[in-house]
Design a protein around this motif. Sequence first.
Motif, PDB file in Angstrom:
ATOM      1  N   UNK A 221      30.190  62.275  41.555  1.00 20.21           N
ATOM      2  CA  UNK A 221      30.036  62.300  43.008  1.00 20.21           C
ATOM      3  C   UNK A 221      31.320  62.783  43.659  1.00 20.21           C
ATOM      4  N   UNK A 222      31.171  63.554  44.721  1.00 22.75           N
ATOM      5  CA  UNK A 222      32.296  63.944  45.567  1.00 22.75           C
ATOM      6  C   UNK A 222      32.055  63.322  46.928  1.00 22.75           C
ATOM      7  N   UNK A 223      32.932  62.424  47.322  1.00 22.35           N
ATOM      8  CA  UNK A 223      32.785  61.708  48.578  1.00 22.35           C
ATOM      9  C   UNK A 223      33.850  62.161  49.568  1.00 22.35           C
ATOM     10  N   UNK A 224      33.461  62.326  50.826  1.00 22.18           N
ATOM     11  CA  UNK A 224      34.392  62.808  51.841  1.00 22.18           C
ATOM     12  C   UNK A 224      35.603  61.900  51.984  1.00 22.18           C
ATOM     13  N   UNK A 225      35.431  60.604  51.734  1.00 23.19           N
ATOM     14  CA  UNK A 225      36.533  59.659  51.883  1.00 23.19           C
ATOM     15  C   UNK A 225      37.177  59.300  50.553  1.00 23.19           C
ATOM     16  N   UNK A 226      36.371  59.191  49.498  1.00 25.81           N
ATOM     17  CA  UNK A 226      36.882  58.728  48.209  1.00 25.81           C
ATOM     18  C   UNK A 226      37.322  59.855  47.296  1.00 25.81           C
TER      19      UNK A 226
END
Length: 317
Positions: A221-226
């Motif tokens: 997963x690529x998360x905007x925050x993480x």
Amino acid sequence: MQQARQWCITLHSEQCSKEQLDDFRRWLKSDPEHTRSFRQAETLWRKAAYCQTLTETPSLQPADNLTTTHSRRHHHLWGKWLSAVGGLVALSACFLLLLLPINYSQPADPVHFRTSVGEVKDFTLGDGSVVTLGADSELVTWIDARQRHARLIKGDGLFRIQPRPELPFELRVQQANIEVLGTVFDIQQQGRSVQVAVEEGKVRVNYQHHSSNLTASQRLNVDAELGIGAAKPLELAQFANWRQRRFVFHDVAIEDILTTLNRYLQQPVRLSTPGLGSERLSLAFRLEQLEQVLDSLQSGHDIHWRRTPSGEYELFR
């Protein structure tokens, strides 16, 4: 190219502000072609800077102390004339480099692919690759003999990329860049999170100066925050299961779950209680089981539902 040249002028000036630098970064990230154009403009700028140094050529000096005053004056004037002419020629050439059209740098014409609500459809790209777009999804590509760029603007996509080792396929999804040579991989967007899953081959995922390589039967997963998450094993039975209207959500906000589901539903699900959309759930179900899932939310999470006169689903507490 005009925008890229203007950014070169701004960035090389001594008055470039932090706000302008932030604007430049946003412009650079908004389209893969912006990066290509800026690199070309920067190359020409450096050529112009190199040409400019020719104007600093010193005047010719006398060969020895026996040179007469007339000869020294003659050599000095001749040197100044050569320096001036050389500088003018160099600057003229540099301006021509900046102003003349650059045929080899012209990007391919963009090609748009779209699906409607509830529609899942296959598309063949200009290089022979095949993309299956999920419902209410949109993809734009720039493909020719020199480049293979694409951007998944919204929705889901299953990509079967033709192998071309000399020309990688580059896909942009939100703020993530994905590079492949030839492979089969799946992209699912859930709010500000992007899931990348690989069935065959290898892909490289880049996000904010960090990168990760995925091989067959892996996902992340690529998360905007993480940022970029760790690679995890992929159950191939769940690979691109949105094609069969099957969905798996791991700790996802309700509003993001509904955004995904509503792309496949003719009668959407709405929220009527403020703040309910930020609550997070983990669910796995087929779309035809929607009402059963809503019943389980009612008993297990105190989230109620009803059908409106128009046929839409409404969640409330």
